[in-house]
Design a protein around this motif. Structure first.
Motif, PDB file in Angstrom:
ATOM      1  N   THR A   1       0.903  -1.233  -0.140  1.00 37.68           N
ATOM      2  CA  THR A   1       0.157   0.160   0.015  1.00 37.68           C
ATOM      3  C   THR A   1       0.898   0.986  -0.082  1.00 37.68           C
ATOM      4  O   THR A   1       1.284   1.526   1.088  1.00 37.68           O
ATOM      5  N   LEU A   2       1.326   1.627  -1.353  1.00 33.54           N
ATOM      6  CA  LEU A   2       2.126   2.861  -1.263  1.00 33.54           C
ATOM      7  C   LEU A   2       1.236   3.913  -1.619  1.00 33.54           C
ATOM      8  O   LEU A   2       0.663   3.851  -2.793  1.00 33.54           O
ATOM      9  N   THR A   3       0.878   4.845  -0.753  1.00 31.91           N
ATOM     10  CA  THR A   3       0.095   5.853  -1.104  1.00 31.91           C
ATOM     11  C   THR A   3       0.500   7.189  -1.352  1.00 31.91           C
ATOM     12  O   THR A   3       1.946   7.357  -1.426  1.00 31.91           O
ATOM     13  N   ALA A   4      -0.095   8.001  -1.429  1.00 30.72           N
ATOM     14  CA  ALA A   4       0.355   9.504  -1.952  1.00 30.72           C
ATOM     15  C   ALA A   4      -0.378  10.405  -0.902  1.00 30.72           C
ATOM     16  O   ALA A   4      -1.316  11.114  -1.211  1.00 30.72           O
ATOM     17  N   ALA A   5      -0.056  10.311   0.460  1.00 28.16           N
ATOM     18  CA  ALA A   5      -0.683  11.236   1.507  1.00 28.16           C
ATOM     19  C   ALA A   5       0.302  12.272   1.754  1.00 28.16           C
ATOM     20  O   ALA A   5       1.645  12.198   1.843  1.00 28.16           O
ATOM     21  N   LYS A   6      -0.345  13.331   2.375  1.00 29.72           N
ATOM     22  CA  LYS A   6       0.612  14.402   2.728  1.00 29.72           C
ATOM     23  C   LYS A   6       1.173  14.015   4.027  1.00 29.72           C
ATOM     24  O   LYS A   6       0.932  13.215   4.720  1.00 29.72           O
ATOM     25  N   PRO A   7       2.256  14.755   4.290  1.00 23.09           N
ATOM     26  CA  PRO A   7       3.136  14.396   5.590  1.00 23.09           C
ATOM     27  C   PRO A   7       2.452  14.280   6.838  1.00 23.09           C
ATOM     28  O   PRO A   7       2.683  13.147   7.589  1.00 23.09           O
ATOM     29  N   TYR A   8       1.640  15.019   6.940  1.00 21.82           N
ATOM     30  CA  TYR A   8       0.804  14.827   8.431  1.00 21.82           C
ATOM     31  C   TYR A   8      -0.340  13.933   8.330  1.00 21.82           C
ATOM     32  O   TYR A   8      -1.082  13.769   9.317  1.00 21.82           O
ATOM     33  N   GLN A   9      -0.395  13.266   7.359  1.00 23.89           N
ATOM     34  CA  GLN A   9      -1.582  12.215   7.198  1.00 23.89           C
ATOM     35  C   GLN A   9      -1.104  10.952   7.271  1.00 23.89           C
ATOM     36  O   GLN A   9      -0.028  10.727   6.740  1.00 23.89           O
ATOM     37  N   ASN A  10      -1.880   9.962   8.006  1.00 23.10           N
ATOM     38  CA  ASN A  10      -1.207   8.787   8.369  1.00 23.10           C
ATOM     39  C   ASN A  10      -2.084   7.550   7.971  1.00 23.10           C
ATOM     40  O   ASN A  10      -1.921   6.530   8.202  1.00 23.10           O
TER      41      ASN A  10
ATOM     42  N   SER B   1      -6.300  17.771  -3.598  1.00 26.36           N
ATOM     43  CA  SER B   1      -5.206  18.201  -3.918  1.00 26.36           C
ATOM     44  C   SER B   1      -4.124  18.733  -2.822  1.00 26.36           C
ATOM     45  O   SER B   1      -2.963  18.332  -2.919  1.00 26.36           O
ATOM     46  N   GLY B   2      -4.713  19.101  -1.695  1.00 28.77           N
ATOM     47  CA  GLY B   2      -3.856  19.346  -0.546  1.00 28.77           C
ATOM     48  C   GLY B   2      -3.312  18.093   0.092  1.00 28.77           C
ATOM     49  O   GLY B   2      -2.194  17.975   0.671  1.00 28.77           O
ATOM     50  N   ALA B   3      -4.038  17.123   0.031  1.00 28.70           N
ATOM     51  CA  ALA B   3      -3.848  15.844   0.630  1.00 28.70           C
ATOM     52  C   ALA B   3      -2.694  15.120  -0.252  1.00 28.70           C
ATOM     53  O   ALA B   3      -2.236  13.969   0.145  1.00 28.70           O
ATOM     54  N   GLY B   4      -2.719  15.645  -1.612  1.00 24.88           N
ATOM     55  CA  GLY B   4      -1.473  14.463  -2.354  1.00 24.88           C
ATOM     56  C   GLY B   4      -2.325  13.382  -2.900  1.00 24.88           C
ATOM     57  O   GLY B   4      -1.699  12.491  -3.390  1.00 24.88           O
ATOM     58  N   LEU B   5      -3.536  13.409  -2.728  1.00 21.65           N
ATOM     59  CA  LEU B   5      -4.475  12.271  -3.437  1.00 21.65           C
ATOM     60  C   LEU B   5      -4.822  12.597  -4.885  1.00 21.65           C
ATOM     61  O   LEU B   5      -6.006  12.842  -4.867  1.00 21.65           O
ATOM     62  N   TRP B   6      -3.936  12.539  -5.738  1.00 25.56           N
ATOM     63  CA  TRP B   6      -4.106  12.659  -6.910  1.00 25.56           C
ATOM     64  C   TRP B   6      -5.136  11.803  -7.570  1.00 25.56           C
ATOM     65  O   TRP B   6      -6.040  12.112  -8.303  1.00 25.56           O
ATOM     66  N   GLU B   7      -5.082  10.362  -7.322  1.00 21.57           N
ATOM     67  CA  GLU B   7      -5.802   9.372  -7.910  1.00 21.57           C
ATOM     68  C   GLU B   7      -7.272   9.694  -7.574  1.00 21.57           C
ATOM     69  O   GLU B   7      -8.225   9.423  -8.095  1.00 21.57           O
ATOM     70  N   VAL B   8      -7.302  10.191  -6.182  1.00 20.57           N
ATOM     71  CA  VAL B   8      -8.745  10.077  -5.994  1.00 20.57           C
ATOM     72  C   VAL B   8      -9.354  11.531  -6.687  1.00 20.57           C
ATOM     73  O   VAL B   8     -10.546  11.563  -6.890  1.00 20.57           O
TER      74      VAL B   8
ATOM     75  N   ALA C   1      -3.696  19.578  -8.365  1.00 24.28           N
ATOM     76  CA  ALA C   1      -3.626  18.124  -7.743  1.00 24.28           C
ATOM     77  C   ALA C   1      -2.511  17.348  -8.365  1.00 24.28           C
ATOM     78  O   ALA C   1      -1.861  16.516  -7.875  1.00 24.28           O
ATOM     79  N   ALA C   2      -2.857  17.482  -9.765  1.00 26.25           N
ATOM     80  CA  ALA C   2      -1.826  16.867 -10.963  1.00 26.25           C
ATOM     81  C   ALA C   2      -0.343  17.279 -10.333  1.00 26.25           C
ATOM     82  O   ALA C   2       0.440  16.200 -10.248  1.00 26.25           O
ATOM     83  N   CYS C   3      -0.081  18.592 -10.476  1.00 23.01           N
ATOM     84  CA  CYS C   3       0.921  19.225 -10.329  1.00 23.01           C
ATOM     85  C   CYS C   3       1.585  18.801  -8.857  1.00 23.01           C
ATOM     86  O   CYS C   3       2.826  18.377  -8.848  1.00 23.01           O
ATOM     87  N   SER C   4       1.047  18.981  -7.988  1.00 21.02           N
ATOM     88  CA  SER C   4       1.231  18.413  -6.660  1.00 21.02           C
ATOM     89  C   SER C   4       1.796  17.213  -6.543  1.00 21.02           C
ATOM     90  O   SER C   4       2.504  16.966  -5.808  1.00 21.02           O
ATOM     91  N   GLY C   5       1.128  16.367  -7.048  1.00 23.40           N
ATOM     92  CA  GLY C   5       1.511  15.003  -7.277  1.00 23.40           C
ATOM     93  C   GLY C   5       2.628  14.401  -8.154  1.00 23.40           C
ATOM     94  O   GLY C   5       3.104  13.407  -8.374  1.00 23.40           O
ATOM     95  N   GLY C   6       3.168  15.495  -8.822  1.00 26.71           N
ATOM     96  CA  GLY C   6       4.342  15.398  -9.739  1.00 26.71           C
ATOM     97  C   GLY C   6       3.802  14.914 -11.043  1.00 26.71           C
ATOM     98  O   GLY C   6       4.691  14.448 -11.843  1.00 26.71           O
ATOM     99  N   HIS C   7       2.567  15.002 -11.361  1.00 28.57           N
ATOM    100  CA  HIS C   7       2.203  14.560 -12.653  1.00 28.57           C
ATOM    101  C   HIS C   7       1.945  15.710 -13.722  1.00 28.57           C
ATOM    102  O   HIS C   7       0.894  15.918 -14.164  1.00 28.57           O
ATOM    103  N   ILE C   8       3.137  16.254 -13.960  1.00 33.62           N
ATOM    104  CA  ILE C   8       3.125  17.556 -14.786  1.00 33.62           C
ATOM    105  C   ILE C   8       2.603  17.180 -16.340  1.00 33.62           C
ATOM    106  O   ILE C   8       1.880  17.994 -16.635  1.00 33.62           O
ATOM    107  N   ASP C   9       2.943  16.063 -16.581  1.00 36.07           N
ATOM    108  CA  ASP C   9       2.569  15.871 -18.055  1.00 36.07           C
ATOM    109  C   ASP C   9       1.105  15.471 -18.205  1.00 36.07           C
ATOM    110  O   ASP C   9       0.518  15.903 -19.120  1.00 36.07           O
TER     111      ASP C   9
END
Length: 831
Positions: free
Chosen positions: A11-20, A278-285, A311-319
């Motif tokens: 389970t490799l997710t894309a969560a924000k630092p303060y989210q667990n 976007s803030g939580a880094g949940l690009w897929e969601v 959200a896309a940019c924050s998740g690193g999905h610039i393309d």
DNA sequence: TTAGGGTTAG
């Protein structure tokens, strides 16, 4: 073989630092059920439970390989964005406003104007207009004056209620949540505030200030008062979840509550949910939500797209972001200045500066006027690159069209100059901004204090910090993390431990970034004794989510004072390694206890610490122990280090698939750290396999051609492994009977990308390597970061009998024997 | 009632 999907247990997710939390099944399973009602739909669910519902692996997987590199919090918000209203005000109200604006905001003046205009002004509509317009201009004092005047003359409860709601929302937009609450309390006590509008306005005010907990309390009390929340209430509450720490779990709970109460979501609901993602880094969601919106036939607007792009940019999905942007016009939603500044920032963060600057030109060509934020974005890019002439030119252009430099402009400049170590310039700019009557904010002081610490200017840091406190500003996790990182980079881990302790005393929970900075300090630290004790003793200080110990004194000042006196303990060199590694494990445990999920940066930091360690035993022991926390990630590092090729490689490919989803700089840092560690401990063949896998997956752009190899984004281990691979590759060209190009180049850069500007460590490592293998390259005359040779000379060298032997890499440890025949990716390199 | 500024690796 590489798999395109992660293994089931991972389970490799894309969560924000303060989210667990972990995210389960981010794809919306309802998309294929067009007949389902709103009530049957639930937003993609998040579980706080780390235990996945499916079969558990032998070792748990606790890492969060988030590609997210930055966070957004409410302190970034610029308050007072004017609100467009369809006003029902009279001409007299307009006249009163103009008069109020022309007389310089004196309270006595507004009182006179209000008295003069009283006979002409129409009930709540006119006063609402006045106080909103004053509020839009930041003049909350006169807005309040106007509100109080209107309340004093208005007798109807309904009209008073309207005025109160307007005042609360105006104060909310200005970031004055406390004052908004006071207005609300008075309104409720006096019997005109018990309306859905007033409650919604207060919720929104809390949202804008990032006070999610408070917003939820207001929401509950609203229900207790017997009022039924409406669409606006729910939307404001979801918004609060985004601004108050991007809590998607809460947002989805509110969403469910909304559906259960028969309130149908609208475009703004979805836009707010997207903002949470976007803030939580949940690009897929975010993407699922967007698809859901389309499916539900809820129109998308410019907010939808801009938030999705963010959200896309924050998740690193610039393309992906570019692809989405290209589809906007077809939906009759046209990119605006927000779209462009979002994309430009995304490009800049992803290191694609050319694309970022191209977008500015595109923006101008499209006739979109650069606004304050666009200019600040451009200026920040130049400042972050140390290109100050260009940054100042942007500032001038901005001022030439009537936009004055603001606090954001100065923050970027202060940060840029601080990063370049130009502390005099930092001081000068700080004075200049205050002279211009600009009020330094949390970000200003954060940049200022961290810069001073980086430069060892502790007296200045103390002064700035004292001033920061005097302004009544409150430090946050980013402030502390920035400061801790600055001190860690100076090897002052002891001071960092004190600050870590202090921030928790202050009720601020450290996040993964905070801990990553501390891990990075190991192996290069002056002292570790103290931090070890602190990490152990801070068990009692575990954050519980509420207010913690009341602070008696200010430890930050204490830390600065100690540093100014040069008091920092030292540990004998020979004691360091063992202690360092015990400490890293201790930090890892602490993170686990605090439910802070280590991410890919943690992994890179740990591997880098291993690369700074001279004891193979210590490093392998550490990685072996870390497998207990996350076998997928640390099992691969450990396996490769130990030469366990057979199962490790297939695990490694799965891990690389995860990394592939991240942005290029995150991915390259991962490959750099892993290959460095392997190279350092003699697993050179393993390092080469990893680096070639990285190349195959285009982690580093345009790594090599027949005539040139570009190493400037690589670590020294990765670069050295790559040089071997490249030389073997061109050797096979030679032996196939082809000619090499006339000129061959090895680019290393001159340290621009290293942590220390101009350090040139990579160049030195490559130079030593070339000498050691006898490769006939020399430093180019016109570029000290380039080694050159001619095709003919290199051909002759490659044909020599001993060359192949020095080029083929071996591992020091290969247990059990590698079975290359089973693994196509492990085929020997072309010879 | 909704969008664009600050922290870690390199």
């Amino acid at each position: 073989m590489a798999s395109s999907t992660p293994p089931g247990h991972c389970t490799l997710t894309a969560a924000k630092p303060y989210q667990n939390h972990h995210l389960h099944h981010p794809h919306n399973r309802h998309l294929h059920h067009p007949t389902s009602s709103h009530q049957s739909w639930r937003p993609p669910q998040v579980s706080l439970n780390n235990q996945a519902s499916h079969a558990r692996p032998a070792f748990p997987c606790l890492s969060d390989f988030s590609g997210r590199r930055s966070t957004r919090c409410v302190s970034k918000m610029h308050f007072g964005r004017p609100r467009s209203t369809t006003s029902r005000h009279s001409a007299a109200a307009e006249e009163a406003l103009q008069l109020a604006l022309s007389c310089g905001g004196e309270v006595s003046n507004i009182d006179d104007i209000l008295v003069d205009f009283q006979p002409k002004l129409r009930a709540s509509d006119d006063y609402t207009f006045l106080l909103r317009e004053l509020g839009n201009r930041g003049d909350w004092v006169n807005a309040m004056r106007c509100f109080e005047f209107a309340i004093s003359i208005e007798k109807r409860r309904n009209e008073k209620g309207k005025l109160a709601s307007s005042m609360i929302s105006t104060l909310g937009r200005l970031g004055k949540a406390d004052l908004a609450k006071r207005v609300f309390d008075v309104a409720v006590n006096e019997g005109y505030g018990n309306t859905v509008y007033a409650y919604s306005a207060l919720i929104s005010a809390y949202a804008k200030s990032g006070y999610c907990d408070e917003a939820i309390l207001v929401f509950r009390s609203m229900k207790d008062s017997g009022l039924k929340p409406n669409l606006v209430t729910y939307n404001a509450l979801i918004d609060a979840c985004g601004k108050g720490g991007a809590d998607y779990k809460r947002a989805s709970e509110i969403f469910n509550d909304m559906l259960e109460n028969g309130v149908l979501p609208d475009r703004i609901t979805y836009n707010s949910l997207l903002a949470v993602c976007s803030g939580a880094g949940l690009w897929e969601v975010a993407r699922s939500l967007f698809d859901e919106m389309v499916h539900r036939r809820i129109d998308q607007d410019i907010y939808t797209y801009n938030t999705l792009l963010d959200a896309a940019c924050s998740g690193g999905h610039i393309d992906v972001a570019f692809e989405i942007m290209a589809t906007m016009a077809a939906k009759s939603v046209f990119p605006n200045e927000v779209t462009y500044s979002t994309m430009i920032r995304g490009c800049a963060k992803a290191g694609k500066m050319d694309q970022a600057l191209n977008l500015f030109n595109e923006m101008k060509l499209a006739g979109i006027k650069l606004d304050r934020v666009s200019y600040n974005t451009l200026l920040a890019i130049y400042a972050s690159l140390g290109r100050f002439d260009e940054a100042f030119a942007v500032g001038k252009e901005m001022e030439s069209i009537g936009i004055k430099k603001d606090v954001v402009t100065y923050n970027s400049l202060l940060d840029g100059f601080g990063k370049q170590g130009m502390y005099d310039k930092v001081k000068e700019l700080f004075v200049e901004m205050k002279r211009g009557n600009l009020c330094p904010n949390l970000l200003t002081y954060s940049a200022l204090i961290s810069s001073y610490c980086k430069g060892g200017l502790y007296k200045e840091a103390t002064e700035a910090y004292t001033e920061f406190k005097r302004q009544g500003l409150k430090a946050d996790v980013v402030f502390y993390s920035n400061l801790i990182d600055a001190l860690c980079k100076k090897g002052l881990v002891e001071s960092c431990a004190l600050l870590l302790d202090e921030m928790m005393r202050d009720g601020i929970q450290p996040n993964v970034v905070t801990y990553n900075s501390i891990i990075n300090a190991f192996g290069q630290s002056e002292t570790v004794d103290y931090v070890e004790a602190q990490i152990e003793s801070s068990n009692s200080l575990t954050y519980t989510g509420g207010k913690m110990v009341v602070k008696e004194d200010d430890r930050i000042i204490e830390v600065f004072k100690q540093l100014a006196c040069g008091k920092s303990g030292n540990v004998k060199q020979d004691q360091r390694t063992r202690k360092d590694f015990r400490c890293v494990l201790g930090i890892f445990r602490k993170m686990h206890e605090m439910k802070i999920k280590p991410n890919v940066v943690t992994f890179s930091a740990i591997l880098n610490a291993c690369s700074r360690c001279n004891s193979f035993e210590e490093a392998s022991l550490l990685l072996e122990e870390l497998r207990l926390f996350d076998n997928q990630v640390y099992g691969v590092a450990y396996g490769l280090l130990m030469g366990h090729n057979e199962h490790t490689w297939s695990q490694a490919l799965s891990l690389f698939d995860e990394v592939k989803r991240m942005d290029s700089s995150t991915a390259s840092a991962f490959y750099n750290a892993l290959t460095d560690m392997l190279w350092h401990f003699g697993q050179k063949r393993g390092a080469q396999l990893v680096v070639l896998e990285g190349k195959r997956r285009e982690v580093w752009e345009n790594t090599w051609t027949k005539s040139c190899i570009d190493l400037h984004l690589m670590s020294s281990g990765a670069a050295r492994a790559m040089v071997h691979a490249w030389l073997l590759n061109i050797r096979s060209t030679v032996f196939e009977g082809h000619e090499l190009p006339k000129l061959l180049s090895i680019l290393t850069g001159w340290g621009k990308h290293s942590k220390v500007v101009g350090d040139g460590a990579l160049k030195r490592a490559i130079e030593a390597l070339l000498v050691s293998i006898g490769a006939p390259f020399e430093v180019a005359k016109c570029n000290i970061g380039r080694f050159v040779s001619t095709g003919a000379v290199v051909t002759a060298w490659l044909r020599e009998s001993g060359t192949l032997k020095v080029l083929v890499l071996e591992d020091d440890r290969t247990l059990p024997r590698a079975r290359f025949d089973l693994l196509p990716n492990l085929q020997p390199l072309p010879l």
